[in-house]
Motif scaffolding. Sequence first.
Motif, short mmCIF file in Angstrom:
data_model
loop_
_atom_site.label_atom_id
_atom_site.label_comp_id
_atom_site.label_asym_id
_atom_site.label_seq_id
_atom_site.Cartn_x
_atom_site.Cartn_y
_atom_site.Cartn_z
N ILE A 70 0.84 -1.17 0.01
CA ILE A 70 0.27 0.38 -0.18
C ILE A 70 1.35 0.99 -0.24
O ILE A 70 0.30 2.11 -0.41
N ALA A 71 2.08 1.26 1.07
CA ALA A 71 3.40 2.66 1.07
C ALA A 71 2.98 2.39 -0.41
O ALA A 71 3.54 3.80 -0.93
N GLY A 72 3.85 1.80 -1.13
CA GLY A 72 4.49 1.75 -1.94
C GLY A 72 3.84 2.12 -3.63
O GLY A 72 3.64 3.39 -4.30
N ARG A 73 2.08 1.94 -3.61
CA ARG A 73 1.37 2.22 -4.17
C ARG A 73 1.30 3.69 -3.72
O ARG A 73 1.00 4.88 -5.21
N ALA A 74 1.00 4.41 -2.55
CA ALA A 74 0.45 5.64 -2.40
C ALA A 74 1.18 6.70 -2.95
O ALA A 74 1.45 7.25 -3.29
N ARG A 75 2.44 5.74 -2.69
CA ARG A 75 4.30 7.12 -2.95
C ARG A 75 4.05 7.18 -4.66
O ARG A 75 4.48 7.96 -5.23
N ALA A 76 3.65 6.16 -5.42
CA ALA A 76 3.96 6.75 -6.83
C ALA A 76 2.47 7.47 -7.18
O ALA A 76 2.69 8.52 -7.75
N ILE A 77 1.57 7.78 -6.30
CA ILE A 77 0.33 8.69 -6.31
C ILE A 77 0.78 9.85 -5.87
O ILE A 77 0.96 10.68 -7.02
N LEU A 78 1.76 9.64 -4.70
CA LEU A 78 2.20 11.37 -4.13
C LEU A 78 3.00 12.02 -5.35
O LEU A 78 3.19 13.37 -5.38
N GLU A 79 3.86 10.77 -5.81
CA GLU A 79 4.92 11.10 -6.74
C GLU A 79 5.17 11.15 -8.27
O GLU A 79 6.23 11.83 -9.07
N ALA A 80 3.92 11.02 -8.80
CA ALA A 80 3.49 10.69 -9.64
C ALA A 80 3.58 13.10 -10.37
O ALA A 80 3.08 13.61 -10.23
#
Length: 276
Positions: A266-276
């Motif tokens: 979940i954390a990895g997906r969240a970072r992908a969203i925030l850092e897109a």
Amino acid sequence: MKHVTKADGGRQPFDPEKVQRTLRKMGVGAEDAERIAGEIAESVPDGVRTAAVLRMIRARAKAVHPAVSHRTNLRRALGLLRSKPDFEEFVRVLLREHGYQVETGCVLAGRCGEHEVDAVAEKDGTTVFVEVKHHVSHHRVTGLDEGRIARAIIEDLQEGFRSGRCVVAIDGALIVCNTKLSEHAKRYATCRGIGHIGWDYPEERNLRTMIEETQSYPITIVAGVSRSVSTRLAAAGVVTAKQIAYGDATTIAHDADIPLKEVLLIAGRARAILEA
């Protein structure tokens, strides 16, 4: 001119610029957003449902911006939160992100009675009590009742302060909801000086813009987060994507009683969203 059919059955003109704005919010670049919006405008039939348009937008966005596959629609994500305590805590976190000093667990004494409020928030010398209203369906409209109740509580708390019963000087109320507001609710709040934050109201500083300005997305923005997982995370104090993306995964896994492997996913997906 083509039209789209909304969820409530109403029709409105198809707006390619609205499609572009949606794509840009998903992280798609300006050039690609303009191109995709034009392609969708040409291909959709007259009367297409807005849900179908959104599916087309997401499918095309994923092709040029893979991180889109990790996130769900923001309005839907807000609806997926439990009203209590998840959305209430989310609102408190959001207000803190915007510079408010926020206290929770507040019971304030008025002249005629006690009032349990969702929070007391102070900013720029103004102190308000916060009332949070949440609807599972974002198509619901928040009406007049919340404003009427807030007005009555303001009067009782201010009278309570003058009589020495209330230890907090309350200047007003702030109602925060995840849906649109009825026109009657807007007029009443404006007339009575009650702060209101709805999905798209006020125009310049509403729930959507406040979330996007600080990237304070709810944890449910991450695709694949189940209700049981979001509930456990909320119980551990994790209600935003930022908290899990940049928090200590081991501590979160322990406090939420969730396998570390799932927290890391979940954390990895969240970072992908925030850092897109």
